[in-house]
Scaffold this motif. Structure first.
Motif, PDB file in Angstrom:
ATOM      1  N   LEU A  82      73.114 -41.535  27.131  1.00  0.00           N
ATOM      2  CA  LEU A  82      72.566 -42.861  26.898  1.00  0.00           C
ATOM      3  C   LEU A  82      71.360 -43.108  27.791  1.00  0.00           C
ATOM      4  CD1 LEU A  82      75.833 -44.990  26.797  1.00  0.00           C
ATOM      5  CD2 LEU A  82      74.344 -44.442  24.879  1.00  0.00           C
ATOM      6  N   PHE A  83      70.277 -43.646  27.216  1.00  0.00           N
ATOM      7  CA  PHE A  83      69.092 -44.030  27.966  1.00  0.00           C
ATOM      8  C   PHE A  83      68.802 -45.494  27.691  1.00  0.00           C
ATOM      9  CE2 PHE A  83      67.716 -40.071  29.605  1.00  0.00           C
ATOM     10  CZ  PHE A  83      68.002 -39.096  28.668  1.00  0.00           C
ATOM     11  N   SER A  84      68.652 -46.283  28.746  1.00  0.00           N
ATOM     12  CA  SER A  84      68.274 -47.682  28.563  1.00  0.00           C
ATOM     13  C   SER A  84      66.779 -47.758  28.319  1.00  0.00           C
ATOM     14  CB  SER A  84      68.635 -48.498  29.811  1.00  0.00           C
ATOM     15  OG  SER A  84      67.765 -48.156  30.875  1.00  0.00           O
ATOM     16  N   GLU A  85      66.313 -48.933  27.873  1.00  0.00           N
ATOM     17  CA  GLU A  85      64.883 -49.148  27.667  1.00  0.00           C
ATOM     18  C   GLU A  85      64.118 -48.930  28.975  1.00  0.00           C
ATOM     19  OE1 GLU A  85      63.194 -49.726  24.876  1.00  0.00           O
ATOM     20  OE2 GLU A  85      65.021 -49.665  23.680  1.00  0.00           O
ATOM     21  N   GLU A  86      64.721 -49.315  30.107  1.00  0.00           N
ATOM     22  CA  GLU A  86      64.071 -49.130  31.404  1.00  0.00           C
ATOM     23  C   GLU A  86      63.869 -47.651  31.711  1.00  0.00           C
ATOM     24  OE1 GLU A  86      66.627 -51.111  34.135  1.00  0.00           O
ATOM     25  OE2 GLU A  86      65.857 -53.096  33.633  1.00  0.00           O
ATOM     26  N   ILE A  87      64.851 -46.844  31.389  1.00  0.00           N
ATOM     27  CA  ILE A  87      64.742 -45.413  31.660  1.00  0.00           C
ATOM     28  C   ILE A  87      63.688 -44.785  30.758  1.00  0.00           C
ATOM     29  CG2 ILE A  87      65.947 -43.194  31.521  1.00  0.00           C
ATOM     30  CD1 ILE A  87      68.459 -44.682  32.512  1.00  0.00           C
ATOM     31  N   THR A  88      63.686 -45.135  29.472  1.00  0.00           N
ATOM     32  CA  THR A  88      62.672 -44.561  28.578  1.00  0.00           C
ATOM     33  C   THR A  88      61.274 -44.993  29.010  1.00  0.00           C
ATOM     34  OG1 THR A  88      62.984 -46.339  26.964  1.00  0.00           O
ATOM     35  CG2 THR A  88      64.203 -44.290  26.597  1.00  0.00           C
ATOM     36  N   ALA A  89      61.120 -46.237  29.463  1.00  0.00           N
ATOM     37  CA  ALA A  89      59.816 -46.696  29.959  1.00  0.00           C
ATOM     38  C   ALA A  89      59.432 -45.938  31.228  1.00  0.00           C
ATOM     39  CB  ALA A  89      59.852 -48.201  30.232  1.00  0.00           C
ATOM     40  N   SER A  90      60.411 -45.669  32.074  1.00  0.00           N
ATOM     41  CA  SER A  90      60.160 -44.919  33.304  1.00  0.00           C
ATOM     42  C   SER A  90      59.747 -43.477  32.986  1.00  0.00           C
ATOM     43  CB  SER A  90      61.413 -44.935  34.178  1.00  0.00           C
ATOM     44  OG  SER A  90      61.214 -44.179  35.337  1.00  0.00           O
ATOM     45  N   LEU A  91      60.420 -42.855  32.017  1.00  0.00           N
ATOM     46  CA  LEU A  91      60.053 -41.498  31.607  1.00  0.00           C
ATOM     47  C   LEU A  91      58.632 -41.453  31.046  1.00  0.00           C
ATOM     48  CD1 LEU A  91      63.376 -40.341  29.881  1.00  0.00           C
ATOM     49  CD2 LEU A  91      62.406 -39.466  32.021  1.00  0.00           C
ATOM     50  N   ASP A  92      58.268 -42.465  30.256  1.00  0.00           N
ATOM     51  CA  ASP A  92      56.919 -42.526  29.694  1.00  0.00           C
ATOM     52  C   ASP A  92      55.879 -42.710  30.797  1.00  0.00           C
ATOM     53  OD1 ASP A  92      55.140 -42.624  27.327  1.00  0.00           O
ATOM     54  OD2 ASP A  92      54.751 -44.660  28.080  1.00  0.00           O
ATOM     55  N   LYS A  93      56.183 -43.576  31.774  1.00  0.00           N
ATOM     56  CA  LYS A  93      55.259 -43.786  32.892  1.00  0.00           C
ATOM     57  C   LYS A  93      55.086 -42.495  33.685  1.00  0.00           C
ATOM     58  CE  LYS A  93      54.463 -46.540  37.083  1.00  0.00           C
ATOM     59  NZ  LYS A  93      53.734 -45.454  37.685  1.00  0.00           N
ATOM     60  N   TYR A  94      56.182 -41.789  33.926  1.00  0.00           N
ATOM     61  CA  TYR A  94      56.105 -40.517  34.639  1.00  0.00           C
ATOM     62  C   TYR A  94      55.213 -39.529  33.881  1.00  0.00           C
ATOM     63  CZ  TYR A  94      57.281 -35.961  36.486  1.00  0.00           C
ATOM     64  OH  TYR A  94      57.192 -34.697  37.006  1.00  0.00           O
ATOM     65  N   SER A  95      55.380 -39.465  32.573  1.00  0.00           N
ATOM     66  CA  SER A  95      54.582 -38.553  31.746  1.00  0.00           C
ATOM     67  C   SER A  95      53.099 -38.899  31.824  1.00  0.00           C
ATOM     68  CB  SER A  95      55.069 -38.616  30.295  1.00  0.00           C
ATOM     69  OG  SER A  95      54.261 -37.838  29.461  1.00  0.00           O
ATOM     70  N   ARG A  96      52.783 -40.187  31.795  1.00  0.00           N
ATOM     71  CA  ARG A  96      51.378 -40.618  31.897  1.00  0.00           C
ATOM     72  C   ARG A  96      50.816 -40.338  33.296  1.00  0.00           C
ATOM     73  NH1 ARG A  96      49.888 -43.787  27.550  1.00  0.00           N
ATOM     74  NH2 ARG A  96      51.621 -44.472  26.261  1.00  0.00           N
ATOM     75  N   LEU A 131      51.809 -38.005  35.349  1.00  0.00           N
ATOM     76  CA  LEU A 131      51.653 -36.557  35.452  1.00  0.00           C
ATOM     77  C   LEU A 131      50.364 -36.117  34.766  1.00  0.00           C
ATOM     78  CD1 LEU A 131      52.750 -33.783  36.285  1.00  0.00           C
ATOM     79  CD2 LEU A 131      54.025 -33.745  34.128  1.00  0.00           C
ATOM     80  N   ALA A 132      50.100 -36.650  33.589  1.00  0.00           N
ATOM     81  CA  ALA A 132      48.868 -36.313  32.867  1.00  0.00           C
ATOM     82  C   ALA A 132      47.645 -36.706  33.690  1.00  0.00           C
ATOM     83  CB  ALA A 132      48.842 -37.004  31.508  1.00  0.00           C
ATOM     84  N   ASP A 133      47.675 -37.898  34.289  1.00  0.00           N
ATOM     85  CA  ASP A 133      46.554 -38.342  35.137  1.00  0.00           C
ATOM     86  C   ASP A 133      46.350 -37.407  36.319  1.00  0.00           C
ATOM     87  OD1 ASP A 133      46.124 -40.512  33.486  1.00  0.00           O
ATOM     88  OD2 ASP A 133      47.171 -41.945  34.790  1.00  0.00           O
ATOM     89  N   SER A 134      47.439 -37.007  36.958  1.00  0.00           N
ATOM     90  CA  SER A 134      47.369 -36.120  38.117  1.00  0.00           C
ATOM     91  C   SER A 134      46.788 -34.761  37.731  1.00  0.00           C
ATOM     92  CB  SER A 134      48.763 -35.950  38.722  1.00  0.00           C
ATOM     93  OG  SER A 134      48.751 -34.995  39.749  1.00  0.00           O
ATOM     94  N   VAL A 135      47.273 -34.199  36.626  1.00  0.00           N
ATOM     95  CA  VAL A 135      46.787 -32.895  36.158  1.00  0.00           C
ATOM     96  C   VAL A 135      45.297 -32.974  35.850  1.00  0.00           C
ATOM     97  CG1 VAL A 135      46.904 -31.263  34.218  1.00  0.00           C
ATOM     98  CG2 VAL A 135      49.012 -32.070  35.308  1.00  0.00           C
ATOM     99  N   MET A 136      44.877 -34.021  35.166  1.00  0.00           N
ATOM    100  CA  MET A 136      43.468 -34.148  34.793  1.00  0.00           C
ATOM    101  C   MET A 136      42.579 -34.405  36.007  1.00  0.00           C
ATOM    102  SD  MET A 136      43.499 -33.166  31.930  1.00  0.00           S
ATOM    103  CE  MET A 136      42.737 -33.470  30.389  1.00  0.00           C
ATOM    104  N   ASN A 137      43.058 -35.170  36.970  1.00  0.00           N
ATOM    105  CA  ASN A 137      42.278 -35.392  38.193  1.00  0.00           C
ATOM    106  C   ASN A 137      42.053 -34.082  38.942  1.00  0.00           C
ATOM    107  OD1 ASN A 137      41.905 -38.145  37.831  1.00  0.00           O
ATOM    108  ND2 ASN A 137      43.764 -38.680  38.955  1.00  0.00           N
TER     109      ASN A 137
END
Length: 192
Positions: free
Chosen positions: A93-107, A109-115
């Motif tokens: 089970l994933f709450s909306e908060e967890i899915t939002a947290s996973l999405d933020k982490y993914s974004r 990470l993408a910013d860090s890689v591109m920087n």
């Protein structure tokens, strides 16, 4: 007096994922394709750094049918819980908060890689660096980007997977070498 037409440089797509292999491929590309001593009269190349964010986990609908029970997850009944998602592969089970947290982490990470990738390019003033972060399967994102911008070449690293591992999990570089609408350079990092 004739008009001077400025020729356009090459469009070079470089796959970046933050790993040592893609970092080495980017550095190799800059050393071998982009000269730091190009003259101002030579056309300016465009380096397009591409990062493919994976799709989020797939969730079950959990719409509360059958009196609030789901029967198809591993043959068990699960009580319906509002504002939660069930990952289809794991039954977690994933709450909306967890899915939002996973999405933020993914974004993030993408910013860090591109920087980090942009910092590697900073000493090359004669190349224009564009950044493209797209959500999707890396194979499709890379081939789609190459086709969309009409790239001259795609440069990517190789993880060096053997035949069995490539057959089981697939190979992004193998797929791109067969399907990209441009030349593909697969850069193998030397053994340490």
């Amino acid at each position: 007096m004739a008009d001077v037409v400025e020729s356009e440089g090459r469009k070079i797509v470089v796959a970046v994922d933050g790993g040592e292999e893609s970092t080495f491929a980017l550095q190799w590309c800059l050393r071998n394709f982009v000269s730091s001593s190009a003259t101002t009269s030579s056309p300016r190349d465009t380096l397009v750094l591409v990062y493919a964010r994976p799709y989020p986990p797939v969730y079950s609908a959990m719409d509360g049918t059958d009196n609030g029970r789901e029967h198809h997850l591993f043959g068990t009944e699960i009580d319906f819980v509002p504002d939660f998602h069930v990952a289809a592969e794991t039954g977690v089970l994933f709450s909306e908060e967890i899915t939002a947290s996973l999405d933020k982490y993914s974004r993030d990470l993408a910013d860090s890689v591109m920087n980090r990738a942009q910092k590697i390019c900073k000493d090359y003033n004669n190349v224009k660096v564009d950044v493209k972060v797209t959500q999707g399967d890396a194979r499709e994102v890379l081939c789609g980007t190459v086709e969309k911008i009409k790239a001259d070449v795609l440069v990517m690293g190789s993880h060096g997977y053997g035949f069995i591992k490539r057959a089981l999990i697939g190979s992004v570089s193998d797929h791109c070498s067969k399907n990209a609408k441009s030349s593909v350079v697969i850069v193998k990092r030397p053994a340490a």
